[in-house]
Scaffold this active site. Structure first.
Site, PDB file in Angstrom:
ATOM      1  N   ASP A  12       7.706  11.203  -5.142  1.00  0.00           N
ATOM      2  CA  ASP A  12       7.889  10.744  -3.763  1.00  0.00           C
ATOM      3  C   ASP A  12       6.696   9.903  -3.303  1.00  0.00           C
ATOM      4  O   ASP A  12       6.246  10.019  -2.167  1.00  0.00           O
ATOM      5  CB  ASP A  12       8.129  11.916  -2.803  1.00  0.00           C
ATOM      6  CG  ASP A  12       8.617  11.419  -1.437  1.00  0.00           C
ATOM      7  OD1 ASP A  12       9.346  10.417  -1.401  1.00  0.00           O
ATOM      8  OD2 ASP A  12       8.242  12.013  -0.409  1.00  0.00           O
ATOM      9  N   HIS A  53      10.230   7.990   0.033  1.00  0.00           N
ATOM     10  CA  HIS A  53      11.357   8.090   0.963  1.00  0.00           C
ATOM     11  C   HIS A  53      11.151   7.283   2.236  1.00  0.00           C
ATOM     12  O   HIS A  53      12.104   7.024   2.969  1.00  0.00           O
ATOM     13  CB  HIS A  53      11.649   9.557   1.297  1.00  0.00           C
ATOM     14  CG  HIS A  53      10.686  10.208   2.223  1.00  0.00           C
ATOM     15  ND1 HIS A  53       9.654  11.018   1.776  1.00  0.00           N
ATOM     16  CD2 HIS A  53      10.583  10.192   3.571  1.00  0.00           C
ATOM     17  CE1 HIS A  53       8.973  11.466   2.817  1.00  0.00           C
ATOM     18  NE2 HIS A  53       9.510  10.976   3.907  1.00  0.00           N
ATOM     19  N   SER A  82       5.266  11.198   7.526  1.00  0.00           N
ATOM     20  CA  SER A  82       5.501  10.916   6.110  1.00  0.00           C
ATOM     21  C   SER A  82       4.656   9.745   5.640  1.00  0.00           C
ATOM     22  O   SER A  82       4.712   8.659   6.220  1.00  0.00           O
ATOM     23  CB  SER A  82       6.968  10.563   5.873  1.00  0.00           C
ATOM     24  OG  SER A  82       7.768  11.699   5.889  1.00  0.00           O
TER      25      SER A  82
END
Length: 518
Positions: free
Chosen positions: A158, A128, A264
């Site tokens: 992911d 992402h 992230s």
């Protein structure tokens, strides 16, 4: 005596030269090896000197890891969209950069983190973080800015692998996430909230945790690919067919180390400075840290990265079953069993790996390779680290008796609507793309009467050059509605002023574009 001594010295010299030559040959051979081989070679020459002898001192671990964690900045073309409402899962959507199905206006810029895993520029991050980015830029800890190329993305986990054109980079050593223990100290390293390198500490709160964020998006995509009959069946029963089962893998390491947006793709490391996870999500009502973060286990990441480097895509093995966890908070009203542990098999894919081994609907998976199964992640991560052709032993409960089954995993062609659609995709060489007909569910969703879906784009060809992306639905070519590849090919010659005109729709709204006919 002198002669013997001379022979001994000569032999020692020859042996030493052979060893050095052999090492250099080994070193050259490792340049194109797997990420594990690259790491072994690097840390054979650069051993970590870190002690974790019971004291809560993370200075050595932080110093070893921080140089190998980078800041990733991405830019996007501005795209409009509908604003979303409020959902209990909005905090996940925010952390995932708006990946939720409620599309918000896509940012012109975003940022995340990444972990350098080889000296020659391979960096692992979250899918992402780089998904749909027009440009990916990496800021190294020495302040250099380097543009990165996306090597591969895997929405199912992911995870993504990118590469920068740089050498002699600091590397973070991969550990073994199977050895992670609940309660052990961990550090989260990344670039939260656009700050420079930030290190936070906490403990492992839980393992094999599923939070549903990847699975929810997967299910939505599966629904879009169902036939009209399958959609009606889903509406009646609430169950997806076995051929459209969820292939997402969520088996997160949960930690209370402070993680915020921007973390992230960053590193979760143990007190020895070894990478044990890739930070991926947070649980928060505000979108900021409120105590729980989730990281993808490094053993799963290692398999994904190696596949990207070797094949350019993930080669995943499948058992070919749909299942539901038993006991706890799960409401299995349709499951006829008093068992409270294991995975109840609700459906078996015809001709899949499980069916070939003799497994049936109604069986309960109790163990995987001798390890007891309690919840979905216990099975998903284990299988997610294997390839087609690999074997796994399932211990299954049937009619009160346990039995072991040897399963030979099959590839994605044995399951999944996406794989089936890809097999039916037809290339239009003039456009440099392949297409499949839009499903009834997709037409209903977007309110269209015609359409073909762009299933792949060839690098360097027409669609790639003008930025057309996989997943867009083309509804008209030169003003003519299209429902098949034949329709596209028939409409292409009907140009105006030697220009090809196309209309379509995507999650961001309707679009029109044109380009010269070649």
């Amino acid at each position: 005596m002198k002669k013997i001594l001379g022979i001994t010295v000569l032999a020692a010299f020859i042996g030493g030269a052979a060893a050095v030559g052999g090492y250099k040959l080994f070193e050259r051979n490792q340049i194109g090896g797997t990420i594990s081989e690259k790491q072994d070679l690097y840390f054979a020459n650069n051993p970590l000197k870190i002690s974790s002898a019971g004291t809560a001192d993370f200075t050595q671990a932080a110093a070893a890891v921080a140089p190998g964690v980078v800041h990733i900045k991405t830019t996007y073309a501005a795209k409009g969209g509908q604003g979303g409402g409020s959902s209990p899962f909005e905090m996940f959507d925010d952390f995932f950069g708006g990946r939720g199905r409620q599309q918000q206006r896509q940012p012109r810029a975003a940022s995340g983190s990444g972990v350098i895993i080889s000296q020659d520029g391979y960096i692992v991050t979250n899918n992402h973080v780089v998904e749909n980015a027009d440009k990916v830029e990496v800021i190294l800890t020495d302040r250099r800015k380097v543009e990165a190329k996306v090597i591969g993305r895997d929405p199912n986990t992911d995870l993504a692998l990118i590469k920068v054109n740089a050498t002699n980079l600091p590397v973070v050593k991969m550990g073994n996430s199977d050895n992670v223990q609940v309660g052990e100290w961990v550090l989260a390293v990344g670039y939260p909230l656009d700050l420079n390198t930030t290190v936070t500490a906490g403990i492992v709160s839980a393992k094999a945790r599923s939070i549903g964020i990847i699975g929810r998006e997967q299910q939505q995509e599966q629904l879009e690919n169902l036939s009209e009959e399958e959609v009606q069946q889903f509406n009646r029963t609430g169950k997806l067919p076995a051929s459209a089962m969820n292939s997402s893998i969520e088996s997160f390491i949960q930690t209370d180390a402070a993680i915020n947006p921007g973390n992230s793709g960053g590193a979760l490391v143990n007190a020895n400075g070894e990478l044990i996870g890739i930070n991926s999500a947070i649980a928060s009502q505000s979108g900021y840290n409120q105590g729980y973060g989730f990281a993808i286990p490094v053993n799963l990441a290692r398999k994904i990265v190696d596949d990207f480097m070797k094949y350019g895509s993930v080669k995943r093995g499948y058992i070919g079953v749909s299942f539901a966890p038993l006991g706890g908070d799960y409401n299995n009203k349709d499951v006829k069993t008093t068992e409270t542990t294991g995975l109840y098999i609700s459906d078996v894919v015809p001709n899949g790996a499980a069916a070939a081994a003799g497994i049936k609907a109604g069986d309960i998976i109790k163990k995987v390779d001798g390890v007891t199964v309690f919840d979905s992640p216990d099975l998903q991560e284990k299988i997610g680290r294997l390839n087609p052709g690999d074997k796994v032993k399932l211990t299954v409960l049937r009619e009160g008796s346990l039995k072991d089954y040897a399963i030979t995993l099959k590839g994605e062609s044995s399951v999944g609507v996406v794989a089936a659609n890809t097999a039916k995709a037809v290339e239009v060489s003039k456009l440099g793309a392949t297409f499949v007909p839009a499903t009834a569910a997709q037409k209903t969703k977007f309110g269209i009467n015609s359409g073909v879906v762009v299933s792949s784009v060839v690098t360097g060809k027409a669609f790639d050059n003008i930025g057309v992306e996989k997943g867009l639905i083309i509804t008209k070519v030169n003003g003519v509605p299209v429902n098949s590849v034949a329709d596209v090919q028939k409409a292409l010659p009907q140009t105006r002023n030697n220009m090809i005109y196309m209309s379509g729709v995507s999650a961001q709204g309707t679009f029109n574009f044109s380009f010269p006919a070649q």
